[in-house]
Design an enzyme around this catalytic site. Structure first.
Site, PDB file in Angstrom:
ATOM      1  N   GLU A 101       0.842  -1.217   0.000  1.00 39.30           N
ATOM      2  CA  GLU A 101       0.000   0.000   0.000  1.00 39.30           C
ATOM      3  C   GLU A 101       0.873   1.261   0.000  1.00 39.30           C
ATOM      4  O   GLU A 101       0.560   2.244  -0.664  1.00 39.30           O
ATOM      5  CB  GLU A 101      -0.955  -0.015   1.195  1.00 39.30           C
ATOM      6  CG  GLU A 101      -2.018  -1.113   1.056  1.00 39.30           C
ATOM      7  CD  GLU A 101      -2.925  -1.216   2.260  1.00 39.30           C
ATOM      8  OE1 GLU A 101      -2.422  -1.502   3.368  1.00 39.30           O
ATOM      9  OE2 GLU A 101      -4.138  -0.998   2.100  1.00 39.30           O
ATOM     10  N   GLU A 157      -3.708  -9.448   3.777  1.00 33.37           N
ATOM     11  CA  GLU A 157      -4.473  -9.119   4.990  1.00 33.37           C
ATOM     12  C   GLU A 157      -5.647 -10.049   5.218  1.00 33.37           C
ATOM     13  O   GLU A 157      -6.029 -10.336   6.347  1.00 33.37           O
ATOM     14  CB  GLU A 157      -4.980  -7.672   4.909  1.00 33.37           C
ATOM     15  CG  GLU A 157      -3.930  -6.608   5.147  1.00 33.37           C
ATOM     16  CD  GLU A 157      -3.211  -6.178   3.876  1.00 33.37           C
ATOM     17  OE1 GLU A 157      -3.205  -6.959   2.890  1.00 33.37           O
ATOM     18  OE2 GLU A 157      -2.658  -5.065   3.872  1.00 33.37           O
TER      19      GLU A 157
HETATM   20  C1  TC6 Z   1      -1.218  -5.025   7.051  1.00 32.02           C
HETATM   21  O1  TC6 Z   1      -0.231  -4.687   6.448  1.00 32.02           O
HETATM   22  C2  TC6 Z   1      -2.379  -4.186   7.233  1.00 32.02           C
HETATM   23  C3  TC6 Z   1      -2.410  -2.951   6.694  1.00 32.02           C
HETATM   24  C4  TC6 Z   1      -3.539  -2.068   6.914  1.00 32.02           C
HETATM   25  C5  TC6 Z   1      -3.322  -1.219   8.136  1.00 32.02           C
HETATM   26  C6  TC6 Z   1      -4.269  -0.032   8.233  1.00 32.02           C
HETATM   27  N1  TC6 Z   1       4.393  -7.636  11.753  1.00 32.02           N
HETATM   28  O2  TC6 Z   1       7.537 -15.338   8.717  1.00 32.02           O
HETATM   29  P1  TC6 Z   1       8.910 -15.215   9.221  1.00 32.02           P
HETATM   30  C7  TC6 Z   1       7.797 -11.423  12.216  1.00 32.02           C
HETATM   31  S1  TC6 Z   1      -1.314  -6.505   7.810  1.00 32.02           S
HETATM   32  C8  TC6 Z   1       5.077  -8.039  12.831  1.00 32.02           C
HETATM   33  O3  TC6 Z   1       9.437 -16.286  10.100  1.00 32.02           O
HETATM   34  P2  TC6 Z   1       9.961 -15.491   6.555  1.00 32.02           P
HETATM   35  C9  TC6 Z   1       7.433 -12.879  12.482  1.00 32.02           C
HETATM   36  O4  TC6 Z   1       6.504 -12.988  13.525  1.00 32.02           O
HETATM   37  C10 TC6 Z   1       0.238  -7.296   7.474  1.00 32.02           C
HETATM   38  N2  TC6 Z   1       5.939  -9.083  12.808  1.00 32.02           N
HETATM   39  O5  TC6 Z   1       9.972 -14.943   8.046  1.00 32.02           O
HETATM   40  C11 TC6 Z   1       8.788 -13.452  12.830  1.00 32.02           C
HETATM   41  O6  TC6 Z   1       9.055 -13.114  14.185  1.00 32.02           O
HETATM   42  P3  TC6 Z   1       9.855 -14.119  15.139  1.00 32.02           P
HETATM   43  C12 TC6 Z   1       0.294  -7.780   6.080  1.00 32.02           C
HETATM   44  C13 TC6 Z   1       6.087  -9.717  11.651  1.00 32.02           C
HETATM   45  O7  TC6 Z   1      11.206 -15.005   5.936  1.00 32.02           O
HETATM   46  C14 TC6 Z   1       9.745 -12.659  11.939  1.00 32.02           C
HETATM   47  O8  TC6 Z   1       9.055 -11.470  11.578  1.00 32.02           O
HETATM   48  N3  TC6 Z   1       1.518  -8.511   5.908  1.00 32.02           N
HETATM   49  C15 TC6 Z   1       5.394  -9.350  10.483  1.00 32.02           C
HETATM   50  O9  TC6 Z   1       9.636 -16.948   6.555  1.00 32.02           O
HETATM   51  C16 TC6 Z   1      10.154 -13.384  10.680  1.00 32.02           C
HETATM   52  O10 TC6 Z   1       8.968 -13.824   9.991  1.00 32.02           O
HETATM   53  C17 TC6 Z   1       1.572  -9.826   6.116  1.00 32.02           C
HETATM   54  O11 TC6 Z   1       0.603 -10.473   6.421  1.00 32.02           O
HETATM   55  C18 TC6 Z   1       4.532  -8.251  10.568  1.00 32.02           C
HETATM   56  N4  TC6 Z   1       3.843  -7.815   9.491  1.00 32.02           N
HETATM   57  O12 TC6 Z   1       8.720 -14.774   5.848  1.00 32.02           O
HETATM   58  C19 TC6 Z   1       2.922 -10.445   5.932  1.00 32.02           C
HETATM   59  N5  TC6 Z   1       5.753 -10.191   9.490  1.00 32.02           N
HETATM   60  O13 TC6 Z   1      11.177 -14.336  14.454  1.00 32.02           O
HETATM   61  C20 TC6 Z   1       3.254 -11.303   7.108  1.00 32.02           C
HETATM   62  C21 TC6 Z   1       6.648 -11.034  10.002  1.00 32.02           C
HETATM   63  O14 TC6 Z   1       9.922 -13.367  16.425  1.00 32.02           O
HETATM   64  N6  TC6 Z   1       4.585 -11.859   7.039  1.00 32.02           N
HETATM   65  N7  TC6 Z   1       6.862 -10.763  11.310  1.00 32.02           N
HETATM   66  O15 TC6 Z   1       9.026 -15.365  15.211  1.00 32.02           O
HETATM   67  C22 TC6 Z   1       4.916 -12.870   6.201  1.00 32.02           C
HETATM   68  O16 TC6 Z   1       4.152 -13.355   5.401  1.00 32.02           O
HETATM   69  C23 TC6 Z   1       6.306 -13.425   6.340  1.00 32.02           C
HETATM   70  O17 TC6 Z   1       6.804 -13.027   7.600  1.00 32.02           O
HETATM   71  C24 TC6 Z   1       7.310 -12.925   5.256  1.00 32.02           C
HETATM   72  C25 TC6 Z   1       8.741 -13.397   5.641  1.00 32.02           C
HETATM   73  C26 TC6 Z   1       6.919 -13.516   3.899  1.00 32.02           C
HETATM   74  C27 TC6 Z   1       7.346 -11.417   5.181  1.00 32.02           C
END
Ligand code: TC6
Length: 699
Positions: free
Chosen positions: A105, A125
């Protein structure tokens, strides 16, 4: 000035770098840093254009999910994005790794976007029970078109850079991230390119015929199966067509607010973190050295063995598949080839990729061929004597340091390990059928399994795209052990007055992929029958044991594979059809057991099935068979078709209130039988006013 976002200049281009490890999430200090650096860039007379980039392995992976559920601190993300969109100098987002959620975004708030070829973009999301609430549902359709935006936003799927280019989400693919983006910005300056704001690009939304929404919405509602967020996402995207941009943003905000406060979103966020938490083993330090896994071997080319071999081949790891006869081996390899060919036919795999994967699977007929494998997984018949013989044979051929794994779903891993001279290298790997599809992998720790073998197996599980959970060595481990009392309640309710379709209907409408009887028919009723026979000698004889399942098996009805089980599957169909013969059998079984059939309410069905899972899950925790309540939830959501938007059985217990759950369990205990003896852990937690989440936090 925050340090998580920094500004520097390269010639006439100012570079804004987001540096918030591990994934550059948009925490409050990042949002503030983005505003500060934008102000700095705009005030810098030498900078004529700006580039935004992520430090480390990725662009911005989204909002900081840990901030959800707390009051949101200023500045809000929408304000940050608007500031970039209204910037008076062109801003280029430079994407590598993943630009996800709020990250994409923010990129859509920039005037242009470039990406390296390996990058991916997405708005996931929906998987957290919300929608892209920072303009994503209004801006993505304006660049990618309404249909593509609906597909991406309602499923959360990631799109590779090449496809993103075709869709218009990115404007160019660059070889090198920052130099490529800076060169792109310089070209914009040279061409005097306009400050292109996505909000003004309404050609694609105007071209869409809103009359198509009705049918599309029906398809989204059907696929969502009770989950609210895909429908909320859909409705919000429709506003990009039916409302002016600012009103569309307002509509998006309204729907977002409803979703983020929902129990479904809390459940999905719980599962997001639970999956990652399960990777952490308290007594196995994260820096435990792991063994290299370059080659694998599987014993048994049946359904499980073949599926497991595919997992390795899919991950690019060469794997040997051992069978005892040429015929069995050819049959197994033929099934694997057929599975890949189906995927090719569906357009989800290229012929070239299929050939490469098949080339990694080598069929062998001799144990000696396994001598160089780094891990050997036994997937033979679920019979202790056979498994022990296999492990004794393995012990004599496997090289020193090889992991010896048993794909068992119930058997004692220590007893298997004792048939080798190296129990520290033995571990249970409980895959779920079909192994190449189901994400869960229960890793079963034996009494002597070494930390190195555990750490290696956890890492390997991720490599082969599984969701691993480490469990203790008890009959059925955690998942199947919990399934036992669940299945028993379902069986008992048949005798008390319910029919399979009623029980299955209640559980499916509640969100489970399948009810207990449909699931039994799919898995094969003979499996449970064999286990029941094994346990018959040791089971409590003061309890009443229902016999309907046994009677059905005695008729040779093992479920889908024999075209009949609890239901009929006519003409090879997988759709269960009620069989009056089985209903008659159930009524007669009630009579024979002296049970007067009664009306069983849907509420009773749900409670007895769900609370049986919760009570046994708590017993697994108090015995140390599961490390955390959240691990139990991961097991159920990734292995047993429990809907992630319900968060798993233990999350449900907390949501309902553990005191209320305990009160019902006690009521069932008094009215039914000792199967309902409350787990001590539940009694203790209720007495202390704590939840399973508190238990996990306090461990
Ligand atoms: C959004 O954006 C809403 C917007 C509107 C608002 C108004 N936040 O998955 P991994 C942590 S909603 C906080 O093992 P990978 C995760 O918990 C969000 N923490 O790594 C882990 O912590 P730990 C939309 C986060 O390389 C560490 O980072 N975005 C977040 O296998 C490593 O993560 C998503 O849904 C976060 N957003 O995969 C994306 N993301 O080490 C969510 C990760 O303490 N994330 N962490 O256990 C993913 O899909 C995957 O993490 C990845 C990386 C593909 C970015």
């Amino acid at each position: 000035m925050t340090t998580s976002v920094r500004y520097e200049r390269q010639g006439q281009v100012g570079v804004i770098t987001v540096d918030n490890p591990p994934v550059n999430a948009l925490s409050q200090h990042v949002r503030q840093g983005l505003l500060d650096c934008l102000a700095q860039g705009l005030a810098d007379d030498e900078a004529r254009a700006l580039v935004m980039v992520g430090a480390g392995r990725t662009f911005i992976a989204g909002a900081d999910i840990r901030e959800f559920g707390k009051p949101l601190a200023d500045p809000d993300l929408n304000g940050v994005i608007e500031a970039y969109e209204n910037a008076t100098k062109p801003v280029v987002a430079a994407i590598h790794g993943t630009a996800l959620g709020g990250g994409l975004e923010v990129a859509l708030g920039c005037h242009y976007r470039v990406a390296v070829a390996a990058a991916k973009v997405g708005l996931p999301e929906v998987k957290l029970g919300i929608l892209p609430g920072a303009g994503g549902t209004q801006r993505l359709p304006r660049v990618a078109g309404v249909e593509a935006a609906i597909d991406m936003i309602t499923t959360g799927k990631f799109v590779p850079a090449g496809k993103a280019l075709k869709l218009g989400i990115v404007d160019a693919i660059v070889d090198e991230l920052v130099p490529g983006a800076v060169a792109f910005a310089e070209k914009l300056l040279a061409e005097n390119a306009p400050l292109r704001r996505v909000r003004d690009m309404d050609e694609k939304v105007k071209a869409f015929d809103p009359a198509r929404f009705e049918a599309m919405r029906k398809a989204v509602v059907k696929a969502a199966r009770g989950q609210m967020s895909p429908v909320g996402c859909f409705d919000s995207v429709t506003a990009s067509v039916t409302l002016p941009f600012e009103d569309g943003l307002k509509r998006e905000r309204e729907i977002f607010t409803g979703l983020i406060e929902s129990d479904q979103s809390k459940a999905l966020r719980h599962i997001f973190f639970a999956e990652r938490e399960a990777l952490k083993i308290p007594d196995v330090p994260s820096d435990t050295p792991t063994l290299p896994i370059r080659t694998a071997a599987i014993i048994g080319a049946g359904t499980m063995g073949g599926g497991i071999a595919m997992c390795f081949a899919n991950a690019g790891i060469p794997v040997k598949l051992l069978e005892m006869t040429r015929e069995a081996l050819d049959r197994g390899l033929g099934i694997i080839g057929g599975n890949y060919a189906n995927t090719v036919a569906k357009g989800r795999l290229t012929q070239e990729a299929m050939d490469k994967r098949m080339g990694l699977i080598e069929g062998v007929l001799d144990y000696d061929a396994l001598s160089e494998a780094d891990i050997i997984i036994e997937a033979v018949f679920e019979e202790m004597d056979i498994k022990k013989k296999v492990f004794a044979a393995l012990d004599s051929v496997a090289k020193a340091g090889a992991i010896l794994a048993s794909n068992t779903s119930t058997l004692d891993v220590d007893e298997i390990a004792a048939s080798t001279s190296r129990p520290e290298f033995v571990i249970g790997t409980h895959f779920f059928s079909p192994a190449n599809v189901m994400p869960l992998l229960e890793l079963v720790r034996g009494a002597k399994t070494s930390n190195q073998v555990i750490a290696t197996s956890m890492k390997l599980a991720r490599t082969i795209a599984k969701v691993p959970v480490l469990v203790g060595n008890c009959d059925g481990f955690v998942g199947n052990r919990m399934l036992e009392p669940y299945g028993q309640q379902a069986e008992l309710m048949l005798l008390e007055g319910a029919m399979p379709a009623q029980v299955d209907g209640v559980m499916q409408r509640w969100g489970l992929a399948m009810g207990p009887f449909t699931m039994g028919d799919m898995a094969g009723l003979d499996v449970g029958w064999r286990i029941r026979k094994r346990r018959a000698a040791t089971r409590r004889n003061d309890l009443f044991w229902p016999t309907v399942a046994d009677q059905i098996c005695e008729m040779g009805r093992f479920g889908q594979k024999t075209k009949a089980g609890y239901y009929l599957y006519e003409g090879g169909s997988r759709v269960p059809v009620t069989d009056p013969k089985i209903e008659q059998l159930i009524v007669e079984a009630s009579k024979a057991a002296g049970i007067e059939r009664r009306e069983i309410s849907d509420e009773e069905i749900l409670k007895r099935c769900l609370y049986a899972l919760i009570n046994e899950g708590a017993k697994c925790l108090e015995e140390g068979m599961a490390i955390r309540a959240s691990d139990v939830d991961v097991i159920y959501c990734f292995g047993y078709g429990f809907p992630a938007w319900r968060g798993g059985p233990m999350f449900q217990a907390d949501l309902i209130g553990l005191d209320k759950v305990l009160a019902d369990i006690k009521r069932f205990h008094a009215a039914l039988d000792d199967r309902w003896k409350p787990a001590k852990l539940i009694e203790t937690l209720v007495a202390e006013g704590r939840s399973f989440a508190d238990y996990d936090r306090g461990r």
